[in-house]
Structure formats: C-alpha cells, structure tokens
Design a protein around this motif. Structure first.
Motif, PDB file in Angstrom:
ATOM      1  N   LEU A  99       7.526  11.117   1.826  1.00 27.81           N
ATOM      2  CA  LEU A  99       6.566  10.701   0.802  1.00 27.81           C
ATOM      3  C   LEU A  99       6.454   9.166   0.752  1.00 27.81           C
ATOM      4  CD1 LEU A  99       7.399  13.266  -2.058  1.00 27.81           C
ATOM      5  CD2 LEU A  99       5.406  13.289  -0.554  1.00 27.81           C
ATOM      6  N   SER A 100       7.033   8.498   1.771  1.00 23.02           N
ATOM      7  CA  SER A 100       6.892   7.036   1.937  1.00 23.02           C
ATOM      8  C   SER A 100       7.320   6.230   0.715  1.00 23.02           C
ATOM      9  CB  SER A 100       5.445   6.671   2.301  1.00 23.02           C
ATOM     10  OG  SER A 100       5.162   7.063   3.614  1.00 23.02           O
ATOM     11  N   ALA A 101       8.343   6.719   0.038  1.00 20.40           N
ATOM     12  CA  ALA A 101       8.917   5.957  -1.074  1.00 20.40           C
ATOM     13  C   ALA A 101      10.398   5.774  -0.798  1.00 20.40           C
ATOM     14  CB  ALA A 101       8.686   6.685  -2.390  1.00 20.40           C
TER      15      ALA A 101
ATOM     16  N   VAL B 120       4.208  10.641  -9.147  1.00 22.73           N
ATOM     17  CA  VAL B 120       5.300  10.498  -8.178  1.00 22.73           C
ATOM     18  C   VAL B 120       6.524   9.953  -8.915  1.00 22.73           C
ATOM     19  CG1 VAL B 120       5.999   9.561  -5.948  1.00 22.73           C
ATOM     20  CG2 VAL B 120       3.562   9.869  -6.443  1.00 22.73           C
TER      21      VAL B 120
ATOM     22  N   VAL C  86      -0.247   4.920  -2.017  1.00 22.58           N
ATOM     23  CA  VAL C  86      -0.129   3.957  -3.115  1.00 22.58           C
ATOM     24  C   VAL C  86       0.604   2.726  -2.579  1.00 22.58           C
ATOM     25  CG1 VAL C  86       0.595   3.592  -5.499  1.00 22.58           C
ATOM     26  CG2 VAL C  86       0.138   5.919  -4.696  1.00 22.58           C
TER      27      VAL C  86
ATOM     28  N   SER D 166       4.327   0.055   0.907  1.00 27.45           N
ATOM     29  CA  SER D 166       4.004   1.407   0.459  1.00 27.45           C
ATOM     30  C   SER D 166       4.902   1.791  -0.712  1.00 27.45           C
ATOM     31  CB  SER D 166       4.224   2.397   1.615  1.00 27.45           C
ATOM     32  OG  SER D 166       4.247   3.721   1.107  1.00 27.45           O
ATOM     33  N   LEU D 167       4.302   2.309  -1.756  1.00 28.94           N
ATOM     34  CA  LEU D 167       5.108   2.845  -2.860  1.00 28.94           C
ATOM     35  C   LEU D 167       5.278   4.350  -2.714  1.00 28.94           C
ATOM     36  CD1 LEU D 167       3.790   0.954  -6.017  1.00 28.94           C
ATOM     37  CD2 LEU D 167       5.611   0.310  -4.441  1.00 28.94           C
ATOM     38  N   ALA D 168       4.264   5.018  -2.195  1.00 29.67           N
ATOM     39  CA  ALA D 168       4.357   6.474  -2.025  1.00 29.67           C
ATOM     40  C   ALA D 168       3.136   6.978  -1.273  1.00 29.67           C
ATOM     41  CB  ALA D 168       4.424   7.173  -3.382  1.00 29.67           C
TER      42      ALA D 168
ATOM     43  N   LEU E 108       7.147   6.422 -10.197  1.00 29.64           N
ATOM     44  CA  LEU E 108       6.811   5.451  -9.151  1.00 29.64           C
ATOM     45  C   LEU E 108       5.318   5.148  -9.163  1.00 29.64           C
ATOM     46  CD1 LEU E 108       8.932   6.577  -6.076  1.00 29.64           C
ATOM     47  CD2 LEU E 108       9.550   5.029  -7.938  1.00 29.64           C
ATOM     48  N   ALA E 109       4.507   6.143  -9.493  1.00 23.64           N
ATOM     49  CA  ALA E 109       3.050   5.931  -9.524  1.00 23.64           C
ATOM     50  C   ALA E 109       2.369   7.169 -10.073  1.00 23.64           C
ATOM     51  CB  ALA E 109       2.517   5.640  -8.116  1.00 23.64           C
TER      52      ALA E 109
ATOM     53  N   ILE F 200      -1.870   8.818  -9.900  1.00 23.85           N
ATOM     54  CA  ILE F 200      -3.189   8.630  -9.285  1.00 23.85           C
ATOM     55  C   ILE F 200      -4.174   9.534 -10.023  1.00 23.85           C
ATOM     56  CG2 ILE F 200      -4.523   8.766  -7.134  1.00 23.85           C
ATOM     57  CD1 ILE F 200      -0.836   8.869  -6.712  1.00 23.85           C
TER      58      ILE F 200
END
Lengths: 124, 124
Positions: A49-51, A69, B69, B109-111, A110-111, A113
């Motif tokens: 999930l690129s976190a 997230v 994000v 990148s945050l997520a 974290l965020a 959307i």
C-alpha cells in the motif's frame, strides 16, 4: 454493497525482517481473517500500500464512500480494526462520527480520499 | 475518463499559520490551477485529506485505477505534480513506470489503494 478492508501483507513496519520470518503485515492479515470479517466487510490482502515507513497499513474503501488509510497497525489491533471497519460499512458515505471511531483510527490516519462520485462543489 | 488531482486546501504543512494567512495547501492549489491542468486531469480542492502531519497533500484517483496519495508538497512542486498527474492520466491502471514518475512522487508517497474493481485474486 460490501466495504473492502485492504491489508498490506508485505509490510515490514519499519523493521528489518529475516527473509523466512513472517512480516508484521502478514501477521496482521492472519489475525484479521482469523477473527473474521464483520457483516458487510471483505478482508483483502494486498502486496503493498506504499506506506512502508508507517506500516503495517490498512485501508477502507467502498464505491461512493470516502477511502481511509491507517498506519502503524499491528496484530494486537485486529479487534479495533474490525470494529472500525464495521462502523465504516454501516455508513452511507464512509464518515463515521469521530467519537465512534476506534482510538487507533482517530490517531493513526495516514490519509483519506473523497469518493469519486462526489459532486465537485461538495469537495471544496 | 478524467483523472482527479485532489489538493488539500486546508493543509498547514505542519506550520503554525495565522488565521488570516494563506495556508500552504491553498498556495499549492493556487499554483496548480494557475499552471493549468494537463489534458485528462481535473484539479479539485478538498478541505482535508487527513494527512495533516505530512501536508501539503495531493491525491490522484480515477475509476478503475490505483489511487495514490503524496505528501510534503509545496507550491514549488506544482510543475512536477502536474507532470506526474498527466503520466497517471495516460495509464490504464494508474501504475506509471517507476523511472517515469517525478522524483517527489517516488520519494514522498504516503499511500496507494487498489482500484475497487480489481479482481480479488489479483490483489493478494
């Protein structure tokens, strides 16, 4: 409609993990699936999930709802995560009242959307 | 189909901002709209993307694509953000090849969240 609880299964949660050791993200995924998804929620493991610096990470999404997230989750948080997912699934727009969110969701966002179908004027 | 570039207009970017001063998120939104959205991209201001400690924040989303994000963005990054948004809009699934992403997208990148229509077996 079903809410999806994405769980990053490859998350190292900032730790150095031996190749043959289970990763914190995989342990969290196991804990969640063993506890069982609440009604209206599907648990889906994802590879990243690129976190990564904030792992282990989960996300809640459903068509027409805000996506959320959350980071720094561990297997010990499984019950709270599932309670938060159930509350999310029960909303029309993904916006769970603040006081009804698990503390880990309040503190470890974290965020979020907006839903893709939201009228533009409602987002600004 | 149009990709949406969400921009958090309320982001303080971790700074203490006087009430009557423009916020870093609003300055970023202004810089992006003044530079102009590339083809296939709509710039949409939002009130909070809940990534406050990592602001200013932007997100890229489009039905059927991965959502991304990014954090710690400023008005100086407007051209890079728009280039990254154009590359995202040109993909079928939101996955821009790594070397074609702006450096700020690679590093900040945050997520990311899978597309909701992705078959479950493809996510695990």
């Amino acid at each position: 409609m079903t809410a999806t609880l994405y769980v990053c299964t490859t998350c190292r949660a900032g730790e150095i993990i031996e190749e043959d050791m289970p990763r914190p993200g995989a342990l969290l995924h196991d804990a969640l699936t063993q506890a069982g998804a609440p009604e209206g929620v599907a648990i889906v493991g994802t590879e990243c999930l690129s976190a990564c610096s904030q792992g282990a990470t989960v996300a809640l999404a459903e068509p027409g709802k805000w996506t959320y997230v959350y980071g720094r989750m561990s297997a010990e948080n499984a019950d709270d995560i599932l309670a938060g997912a159930a509350a999310y699934a029960a909303t029309a727009d993904g916006l769970v009242p603040w006081r009804e969110r698990p503390v880990i969701f309040r503190k470890q966002s974290l965020a979020r959307i907006p839903p893709l179908n939201m009228p533009l004027e409602a987002k600004t």
